[in-house]
Design a protein around this motif. Structure first.
Motif, PDB file in Angstrom:
ATOM      1  N   ALA A 150       0.831  -1.209   0.000  1.00 27.49           N
ATOM      2  CA  ALA A 150       0.000   0.000   0.000  1.00 27.49           C
ATOM      3  C   ALA A 150       0.861   1.253   0.000  1.00 27.49           C
ATOM      4  N   LEU A 151       1.950   1.223   0.775  1.00 29.90           N
ATOM      5  CA  LEU A 151       2.826   2.385   0.888  1.00 29.90           C
ATOM      6  C   LEU A 151       3.597   2.624  -0.405  1.00 29.90           C
ATOM      7  N   GLN A 152       4.217   1.573  -0.947  1.00 32.26           N
ATOM      8  CA  GLN A 152       5.080   1.723  -2.123  1.00 32.26           C
ATOM      9  C   GLN A 152       4.297   2.006  -3.399  1.00 32.26           C
ATOM     10  N   LEU A 153       3.074   1.472  -3.493  1.00 34.55           N
ATOM     11  CA  LEU A 153       2.280   1.635  -4.714  1.00 34.55           C
ATOM     12  C   LEU A 153       1.242   2.750  -4.596  1.00 34.55           C
ATOM     13  N   SER A 154       1.157   3.380  -3.424  1.00 28.94           N
ATOM     14  CA  SER A 154       0.114   4.385  -3.181  1.00 28.94           C
ATOM     15  C   SER A 154      -1.248   3.816  -3.581  1.00 28.94           C
ATOM     16  N   ALA A 155      -1.533   2.651  -3.042  1.00 18.54           N
ATOM     17  CA  ALA A 155      -2.764   1.935  -3.377  1.00 18.54           C
ATOM     18  C   ALA A 155      -3.497   1.533  -2.109  1.00 18.54           C
ATOM     19  N   VAL A 156      -4.808   1.425  -2.207  1.00 18.78           N
ATOM     20  CA  VAL A 156      -5.596   0.827  -1.139  1.00 18.78           C
ATOM     21  C   VAL A 156      -5.511  -0.688  -1.318  1.00 18.78           C
ATOM     22  N   VAL A 157      -5.148  -1.392  -0.271  1.00 20.43           N
ATOM     23  CA  VAL A 157      -5.048  -2.849  -0.317  1.00 20.43           C
ATOM     24  C   VAL A 157      -6.096  -3.431   0.623  1.00 20.43           C
ATOM     25  N   VAL A 158      -6.856  -4.386   0.125  1.00 21.58           N
ATOM     26  CA  VAL A 158      -7.858  -5.080   0.937  1.00 21.58           C
ATOM     27  C   VAL A 158      -7.458  -6.543   1.008  1.00 21.58           C
ATOM     28  N   SER A 159      -7.035  -6.984   2.192  1.00 21.44           N
ATOM     29  CA  SER A 159      -6.590  -8.358   2.399  1.00 21.44           C
ATOM     30  C   SER A 159      -7.738  -9.175   2.984  1.00 21.44           C
ATOM     31  N   VAL A 160      -8.019 -10.325   2.373  1.00 14.34           N
ATOM     32  CA  VAL A 160      -9.219 -11.105   2.701  1.00 14.34           C
ATOM     33  C   VAL A 160      -8.888 -12.251   3.655  1.00 14.34           C
ATOM     34  N   GLU A 161      -9.621 -12.333   4.735  1.00 19.41           N
ATOM     35  CA  GLU A 161      -9.548 -13.474   5.649  1.00 19.41           C
ATOM     36  C   GLU A 161     -10.610 -14.476   5.221  1.00 19.41           C
ATOM     37  N   TYR A 162     -10.186 -15.550   4.572  1.00 21.62           N
ATOM     38  CA  TYR A 162     -11.114 -16.565   4.067  1.00 21.62           C
ATOM     39  C   TYR A 162     -11.043 -17.826   4.931  1.00 21.62           C
ATOM     40  N   ARG A 163     -12.020 -18.698   4.766  1.00 26.07           N
ATOM     41  CA  ARG A 163     -12.059 -19.935   5.530  1.00 26.07           C
ATOM     42  C   ARG A 163     -10.980 -20.904   5.042  1.00 26.07           C
ATOM     43  N   LEU A 164     -10.387 -21.636   5.983  1.00 27.18           N
ATOM     44  CA  LEU A 164      -9.314 -22.569   5.672  1.00 27.18           C
ATOM     45  C   LEU A 164      -9.821 -24.005   5.628  1.00 27.18           C
ATOM     46  N   ALA A 165      -9.129 -24.815   4.817  1.00 21.69           N
ATOM     47  CA  ALA A 165      -9.347 -26.259   4.784  1.00 21.69           C
ATOM     48  C   ALA A 165      -8.410 -26.908   5.816  1.00 21.69           C
ATOM     49  N   PRO A 166      -8.660 -28.146   6.195  1.00 24.30           N
ATOM     50  CA  PRO A 166      -9.738 -29.029   5.731  1.00 24.30           C
ATOM     51  C   PRO A 166     -11.064 -28.812   6.447  1.00 24.30           C
ATOM     52  N   GLU A 167     -11.086 -27.904   7.416  1.00 21.95           N
ATOM     53  CA  GLU A 167     -12.351 -27.618   8.095  1.00 21.95           C
ATOM     54  C   GLU A 167     -13.390 -27.096   7.097  1.00 21.95           C
ATOM     55  N   HIS A 168     -12.909 -26.354   6.121  1.00 24.32           N
ATOM     56  CA  HIS A 168     -13.777 -25.812   5.071  1.00 24.32           C
ATOM     57  C   HIS A 168     -13.066 -26.027   3.740  1.00 24.32           C
ATOM     58  N   ARG A 169     -13.339 -27.145   3.105  1.00 26.84           N
ATOM     59  CA  ARG A 169     -12.643 -27.476   1.866  1.00 26.84           C
ATOM     60  C   ARG A 169     -13.099 -26.581   0.724  1.00 26.84           C
ATOM     61  N   LEU A 170     -12.238 -26.518  -0.308  1.00 24.30           N
ATOM     62  CA  LEU A 170     -12.612 -25.774  -1.501  1.00 24.30           C
ATOM     63  C   LEU A 170     -13.931 -26.331  -2.045  1.00 24.30           C
ATOM     64  N   PRO A 171     -14.818 -25.463  -2.523  1.00 22.71           N
ATOM     65  CA  PRO A 171     -14.574 -24.076  -2.926  1.00 22.71           C
ATOM     66  C   PRO A 171     -14.883 -23.017  -1.867  1.00 22.71           C
ATOM     67  N   ALA A 172     -14.850 -23.353  -0.579  1.00 24.67           N
ATOM     68  CA  ALA A 172     -15.205 -22.372   0.453  1.00 24.67           C
ATOM     69  C   ALA A 172     -14.358 -21.112   0.347  1.00 24.67           C
ATOM     70  N   ALA A 173     -13.033 -21.267   0.201  1.00 25.85           N
ATOM     71  CA  ALA A 173     -12.163 -20.086   0.101  1.00 25.85           C
ATOM     72  C   ALA A 173     -12.474 -19.276  -1.144  1.00 25.85           C
ATOM     73  N   TYR A 174     -12.797 -19.960  -2.242  1.00 24.48           N
ATOM     74  CA  TYR A 174     -13.140 -19.244  -3.476  1.00 24.48           C
ATOM     75  C   TYR A 174     -14.444 -18.470  -3.290  1.00 24.48           C
ATOM     76  N   HIS A 175     -15.411 -19.080  -2.622  1.00 25.30           N
ATOM     77  CA  HIS A 175     -16.677 -18.387  -2.370  1.00 25.30           C
ATOM     78  C   HIS A 175     -16.444 -17.149  -1.502  1.00 25.30           C
ATOM     79  N   ASP A 176     -15.583 -17.274  -0.491  1.00 28.34           N
ATOM     80  CA  ASP A 176     -15.277 -16.125   0.360  1.00 28.34           C
ATOM     81  C   ASP A 176     -14.591 -15.023  -0.440  1.00 28.34           C
ATOM     82  N   SER A 177     -13.741 -15.415  -1.380  1.00 29.71           N
ATOM     83  CA  SER A 177     -13.039 -14.434  -2.208  1.00 29.71           C
ATOM     84  C   SER A 177     -14.018 -13.663  -3.078  1.00 29.71           C
ATOM     85  N   VAL A 178     -14.971 -14.379  -3.667  1.00 32.81           N
ATOM     86  CA  VAL A 178     -15.984 -13.715  -4.495  1.00 32.81           C
ATOM     87  C   VAL A 178     -16.869 -12.825  -3.627  1.00 32.81           C
ATOM     88  N   GLU A 179     -17.205 -13.308  -2.433  1.00 36.85           N
ATOM     89  CA  GLU A 179     -18.026 -12.503  -1.517  1.00 36.85           C
ATOM     90  C   GLU A 179     -17.310 -11.199  -1.160  1.00 36.85           C
TER      91      GLU A 179
END
Length: 308
Positions: free
Chosen positions: A117-146
């Protein structure tokens, strides 16, 4: 790029010990290593060059996003006396960890996004998505789209105390694949050559995919191997949308052959592609080496200019 061997080559590394995990009887895992984390810092006293803020994404899934806002945006807003004059690029960041480890607040991910964010003068949004194996794919992909829907629908939340200017209209211009994590049933030359690599040995990637993929599928599933069968339809959609795609990697990464294969397939599909493959580095080096990270940010700056 794929070799003829499908059986795992000889490994001298225990993947569970390497990843510091224990598999429980119910299919979940116990993560033994307490990864250092960094809390968000609103910075009310004005001393930090980047302000960070956590915002809930989906309380039912315990997902959230961390926003990194360069203070430069606040200073420009104050100078211009108008929130509408500050236009910054927006980068949505999905952290690594083989879909089973790490978090948006892991210190290495926090520091990387902070400096980006500092070097590129950009807003960065970092996503906390669900992890496997408790939440297998496509859970992380769904969280990313959300997360993308949240950003588009609630762009005002990115203002971080109403500091950033208007983000409308928000339009995705490109995709950055930084040391992307792929796999496949057939071994590539780089996987065979780097089977016992000190960073990301092949046995660890096999285990990550075993824990992350839906039960009953192999590593040629599209979640793992986007090039199988000539590539999936999303490549055509990316071309039609006019996105630029950047793929970065290095020759010390067992995954480099798969990354390079993806670049060639995207080119054949007519997608606008940039690639940077460095010599002598290892998977995820920029998260561990600030000098390497700064060099990457210079390259990303040029890429953002091309996209925008």
């Amino acid at each position: 790029m794929s070799g003829d061997q499908t059986a795992p080559p000889v490994s001298t590394i225990d993947p569970y010990e390497y990843l510091q995990i224990i598999q429980n009887s119910d299919g979940t895992i116990k993560r033994l290593y307490e990864i250092p984390s960094t809390p968000a810092a609103p910075d009310h006293n004005g001393s930090s060059p980047v302000i960070t803020k956590d915002v809930t994404l989906n309380p039912n899934h315990n997902t959230w996003v961390r926003i990194f806002l360069p203070r430069q945006a606040l200073d420009n807003t104050s100078t211009n006396n108008s929130v509408g004059n500050t236009k910054l690029p927006l980068i949505v960041y999905y952290h690594g960890g083989g879909f089973i480890l790490l978090s948006a607040d892991s210190t290495m991910n926090h520091d990387f996004c902070f400096n980006m964010a500092l070097q590129l003068s950009a807003v960065v949004v970092s996503v906390e998505y669900r992890l496997a194996p408790e939440h297998r794919l496509p859970a992380a992909y769904h969280d990313s789209v959300e997360a993308l829907h949240w950003i588009k629908s609630y762009h005002a939340g990115l203002r971080a105390s109403t500091a950033v200017g208007d983000f409308e209209p928000l339009k995705i211009k490109g995709l950055i694949l930084h040391h992307p994590f792929f796999g496949g049933s057939k071994r590539t030359e780089s996987e065979l050559r780097l089977v016992n690599a000190p960073v990301l040995p092949l046995c660890s990637t096999d285990l990550m995919w075993k824990l992350a993929l839906p039960i009953g599928v192999d590593r040629d599933h599209e979640y793992c191997n986007p090039t199988v069968g000539g590539g999936f339809d999303h490549f055509d959609q990316i071309r039609e949308l006019g996105w630029w795609v950047l793929v970065t990697g290095c020759d010390g990464d067992p995954l480099i052959d798969r990354q390079m294969e993806l670049v060639e397939m995207l080119k054949k599909k007519g997608v606008k592609v940039e690639a940077q493959f460095n010599e002598g580095d290892y998977h995820g080096v920029e998260l561990m080496d600030a000098t390497k990270a700064n060099a990457l940010f210079v390259f990303l700056r040029h890429f953002l200019e091309k996209c925008c």
